[in-house]
Design a protein around this motif. Structure first.
Motif, PDB file in Angstrom:
ATOM      1  N   TRP A 177       0.780  -1.145  -0.013  1.00 10.88           N
ATOM      2  CA  TRP A 177       0.019  -0.068  -0.034  1.00 10.88           C
ATOM      3  C   TRP A 177       0.941   1.281  -0.283  1.00 10.88           C
ATOM      4  O   TRP A 177       2.013   1.164   0.673  1.00 10.88           O
ATOM      5  CB  TRP A 177      -0.944  -0.058   1.363  1.00 10.88           C
ATOM      6  N   LEU A 178       0.623   2.331  -0.701  1.00  9.53           N
ATOM      7  CA  LEU A 178       1.203   3.422  -0.785  1.00  9.53           C
ATOM      8  C   LEU A 178       0.290   4.546   0.038  1.00  9.53           C
ATOM      9  O   LEU A 178      -0.852   4.710  -0.110  1.00  9.53           O
ATOM     10  CB  LEU A 178       1.247   4.284  -2.083  1.00  9.53           C
ATOM     11  N   CYS A 179       0.930   5.092   1.153  1.00 12.08           N
ATOM     12  CA  CYS A 179       0.202   5.767   2.205  1.00 12.08           C
ATOM     13  C   CYS A 179       0.863   7.121   2.424  1.00 12.08           C
ATOM     14  O   CYS A 179       1.799   7.342   2.338  1.00 12.08           O
ATOM     15  CB  CYS A 179       0.313   4.992   3.513  1.00 12.08           C
ATOM     16  N   SER A 180      -0.219   8.025   2.775  1.00 12.34           N
ATOM     17  CA  SER A 180       0.227   9.420   3.203  1.00 12.34           C
ATOM     18  C   SER A 180       0.138   9.389   4.500  1.00 12.34           C
ATOM     19  O   SER A 180      -0.832   9.325   5.480  1.00 12.34           O
ATOM     20  CB  SER A 180      -0.966  10.395   2.586  1.00 12.34           C
ATOM     21  N   PHE A 181       1.225   9.973   5.371  1.00  7.88           N
ATOM     22  CA  PHE A 181       1.205   9.939   6.577  1.00  7.88           C
ATOM     23  C   PHE A 181       0.805  11.718   7.182  1.00  7.88           C
ATOM     24  O   PHE A 181       0.720  11.919   8.372  1.00  7.88           O
ATOM     25  CB  PHE A 181       2.792   9.790   7.271  1.00  7.88           C
ATOM     26  N   LEU A 182       0.520  12.199   6.040  1.00  4.33           N
ATOM     27  CA  LEU A 182      -0.156  13.503   6.290  1.00  4.33           C
ATOM     28  C   LEU A 182      -1.522  13.375   6.554  1.00  4.33           C
ATOM     29  O   LEU A 182      -1.959  14.139   7.539  1.00  4.33           O
ATOM     30  CB  LEU A 182       0.084  14.602   5.263  1.00  4.33           C
ATOM     31  N   ASN A 183      -2.399  12.756   5.945  1.00  7.88           N
ATOM     32  CA  ASN A 183      -3.679  12.553   6.193  1.00  7.88           C
ATOM     33  C   ASN A 183      -4.346  11.267   6.337  1.00  7.88           C
ATOM     34  O   ASN A 183      -5.525  10.972   6.315  1.00  7.88           O
ATOM     35  CB  ASN A 183      -4.588  13.075   5.016  1.00  7.88           C
ATOM     36  N   ASN A 184      -3.351  10.122   6.617  1.00  2.00           N
ATOM     37  CA  ASN A 184      -3.845   8.764   7.083  1.00  2.00           C
ATOM     38  C   ASN A 184      -4.370   7.977   6.260  1.00  2.00           C
ATOM     39  O   ASN A 184      -5.476   7.648   6.848  1.00  2.00           O
ATOM     40  CB  ASN A 184      -4.309   9.110   8.555  1.00  2.00           C
ATOM     41  N   THR A 185      -4.094   8.094   4.863  1.00  2.00           N
ATOM     42  CA  THR A 185      -4.937   7.402   4.012  1.00  2.00           C
ATOM     43  C   THR A 185      -4.022   6.723   3.239  1.00  2.00           C
ATOM     44  O   THR A 185      -2.602   6.768   3.326  1.00  2.00           O
ATOM     45  CB  THR A 185      -5.694   8.237   2.910  1.00  2.00           C
ATOM     46  N   CYS A 186      -4.560   5.513   2.563  1.00  2.00           N
ATOM     47  CA  CYS A 186      -3.442   4.552   1.853  1.00  2.00           C
ATOM     48  C   CYS A 186      -4.470   4.436   0.557  1.00  2.00           C
ATOM     49  O   CYS A 186      -5.588   4.286   0.481  1.00  2.00           O
ATOM     50  CB  CYS A 186      -3.254   3.202   2.563  1.00  2.00           C
ATOM     51  N   THR A 187      -3.632   3.907  -0.429  1.00  2.00           N
ATOM     52  CA  THR A 187      -4.487   3.392  -1.759  1.00  2.00           C
ATOM     53  C   THR A 187      -4.833   2.006  -1.424  1.00  2.00           C
ATOM     54  O   THR A 187      -4.580   1.534  -0.623  1.00  2.00           O
ATOM     55  CB  THR A 187      -3.163   3.110  -2.722  1.00  2.00           C
ATOM     56  N   PRO A 188      -5.507   1.502  -2.636  1.00  2.00           N
ATOM     57  CA  PRO A 188      -6.228   0.213  -2.313  1.00  2.00           C
ATOM     58  C   PRO A 188      -5.065  -0.586  -2.383  1.00  2.00           C
ATOM     59  O   PRO A 188      -3.780  -0.489  -2.843  1.00  2.00           O
ATOM     60  CB  PRO A 188      -7.100   0.071  -3.639  1.00  2.00           C
ATOM     61  N   PRO A 189      -5.187  -1.867  -1.993  1.00  2.00           N
ATOM     62  CA  PRO A 189      -3.898  -2.768  -1.847  1.00  2.00           C
ATOM     63  C   PRO A 189      -3.456  -3.282  -3.312  1.00  2.00           C
ATOM     64  O   PRO A 189      -4.264  -3.307  -4.117  1.00  2.00           O
ATOM     65  CB  PRO A 189      -4.418  -4.091  -1.259  1.00  2.00           C
ATOM     66  N   ILE A 190      -2.170  -3.098  -3.520  1.00  2.00           N
ATOM     67  CA  ILE A 190      -1.639  -3.452  -4.651  1.00  2.00           C
ATOM     68  C   ILE A 190      -0.964  -4.842  -4.542  1.00  2.00           C
ATOM     69  O   ILE A 190      -0.215  -5.041  -3.833  1.00  2.00           O
ATOM     70  CB  ILE A 190      -0.453  -2.477  -5.210  1.00  2.00           C
ATOM     71  N   GLU A 191      -1.370  -5.830  -5.297  1.00  2.00           N
ATOM     72  CA  GLU A 191      -1.130  -7.245  -5.230  1.00  2.00           C
ATOM     73  C   GLU A 191       0.149  -7.336  -6.252  1.00  2.00           C
ATOM     74  O   GLU A 191      -0.313  -7.205  -7.466  1.00  2.00           O
ATOM     75  CB  GLU A 191      -2.166  -8.360  -5.275  1.00  2.00           C
ATOM     76  N   ILE A 192       1.438  -7.795  -5.923  1.00  2.00           N
ATOM     77  CA  ILE A 192       2.581  -7.878  -6.984  1.00  2.00           C
ATOM     78  C   ILE A 192       2.372  -9.426  -7.402  1.00  2.00           C
ATOM     79  O   ILE A 192       1.984 -10.494  -6.838  1.00  2.00           O
ATOM     80  CB  ILE A 192       3.744  -7.947  -6.233  1.00  2.00           C
ATOM     81  N   ASP A 193       2.182  -9.523  -8.563  1.00  2.00           N
ATOM     82  CA  ASP A 193       2.162 -10.962  -9.378  1.00  2.00           C
ATOM     83  C   ASP A 193       3.073 -11.684  -9.381  1.00  2.00           C
ATOM     84  O   ASP A 193       3.762 -11.905 -10.433  1.00  2.00           O
ATOM     85  CB  ASP A 193       1.308 -10.535 -10.730  1.00  2.00           C
ATOM     86  N   LYS A 194       3.647 -12.019  -8.432  1.00  2.00           N
ATOM     87  CA  LYS A 194       4.944 -12.959  -8.304  1.00  2.00           C
ATOM     88  C   LYS A 194       4.759 -13.861  -6.800  1.00  2.00           C
ATOM     89  O   LYS A 194       4.360 -13.138  -5.944  1.00  2.00           O
ATOM     90  CB  LYS A 194       6.152 -12.120  -8.462  1.00  2.00           C
ATOM     91  N   ILE A 195       5.134 -14.937  -7.076  1.00  2.00           N
ATOM     92  CA  ILE A 195       5.516 -15.750  -5.856  1.00  2.00           C
ATOM     93  C   ILE A 195       6.732 -15.693  -5.627  1.00  2.00           C
ATOM     94  O   ILE A 195       7.906 -16.130  -6.250  1.00  2.00           O
ATOM     95  CB  ILE A 195       5.030 -17.171  -6.236  1.00  2.00           C
ATOM     96  N   TYR A 196       7.078 -15.678  -4.172  1.00  2.00           N
ATOM     97  CA  TYR A 196       8.646 -15.448  -3.465  1.00  2.00           C
ATOM     98  C   TYR A 196       8.808 -16.832  -2.926  1.00  2.00           C
ATOM     99  O   TYR A 196       7.920 -17.357  -2.356  1.00  2.00           O
ATOM    100  CB  TYR A 196       8.565 -14.346  -2.695  1.00  2.00           C
ATOM    101  N   ASN A 197      10.323 -17.344  -3.171  1.00  2.00           N
ATOM    102  CA  ASN A 197      10.338 -18.499  -2.361  1.00  2.00           C
ATOM    103  C   ASN A 197      10.675 -18.502  -1.003  1.00  2.00           C
ATOM    104  O   ASN A 197      10.868 -19.525  -0.308  1.00  2.00           O
ATOM    105  CB  ASN A 197      11.715 -18.947  -3.376  1.00  2.00           C
ATOM    106  N   SER A 198      11.080 -17.112  -0.657  1.00  2.00           N
ATOM    107  CA  SER A 198      11.607 -17.175   0.804  1.00  2.00           C
ATOM    108  C   SER A 198      11.011 -15.793   1.295  1.00  2.00           C
ATOM    109  O   SER A 198      10.510 -14.714   0.711  1.00  2.00           O
ATOM    110  CB  SER A 198      13.081 -17.189   0.968  1.00  2.00           C
ATOM    111  N   TRP A 199      10.890 -15.638   2.623  1.00  2.00           N
ATOM    112  CA  TRP A 199      10.685 -14.553   3.394  1.00  2.00           C
ATOM    113  C   TRP A 199      11.475 -13.377   2.806  1.00  2.00           C
ATOM    114  O   TRP A 199      11.111 -12.033   2.844  1.00  2.00           O
ATOM    115  CB  TRP A 199      10.344 -14.475   4.905  1.00  2.00           C
ATOM    116  N   ASN A 200      12.829 -13.500   3.246  1.00  2.00           N
ATOM    117  CA  ASN A 200      13.768 -12.410   2.572  1.00  2.00           C
ATOM    118  C   ASN A 200      13.623 -11.869   1.324  1.00  2.00           C
ATOM    119  O   ASN A 200      13.544 -10.608   1.006  1.00  2.00           O
ATOM    120  CB  ASN A 200      15.316 -12.944   3.015  1.00  2.00           C
ATOM    121  N   GLU A 201      13.394 -12.876   0.244  1.00  2.00           N
ATOM    122  CA  GLU A 201      13.028 -12.534  -0.945  1.00  2.00           C
ATOM    123  C   GLU A 201      11.943 -11.562  -1.425  1.00  2.00           C
ATOM    124  O   GLU A 201      12.026 -10.468  -1.988  1.00  2.00           O
ATOM    125  CB  GLU A 201      13.126 -13.660  -1.904  1.00  2.00           C
TER     126      GLU A 201
END
Length: 68
Positions: A8-32
């Motif tokens: 999410w891209l969020c504004s700390f000025l007005n405490n709002t966030c964009t709708p969630p952006i789901e990245i179309d990729k599966i990661y093999n590890s937490w670190n990745e």
């Protein structure tokens, strides 16, 4: 274990966030997933023309997936 990234891209000025952006990729590890979240965060913030004015930052979620 596999992970997928939602960010999410969020504004700390007005405490709002964009709708969630789901990245179309599966990661093999937490670190990745976290490393890519950092890269995507920088891209999103740098692409926003009002980043400084709105005090933009990101939040993200690397969620476990049952994908084999």
């Amino acid at each position: 274990m596999k992970f997928y990234l939602t960010i999410w891209l969020c504004s700390f000025l007005n405490n709002t966030c964009t709708p969630p952006i789901e990245i179309d990729k599966i990661y093999n590890s937490w670190n990745e997933c976290v490393e890519d979240a950092t890269k995507v965060s920088l891209e999103l913030i740098n692409a926003a023309p009002d980043s400084e004015e709105l005090r933009l930052a990101t939040k993200y979620l690397c969620k476990e997936s049952n994908v084999i």
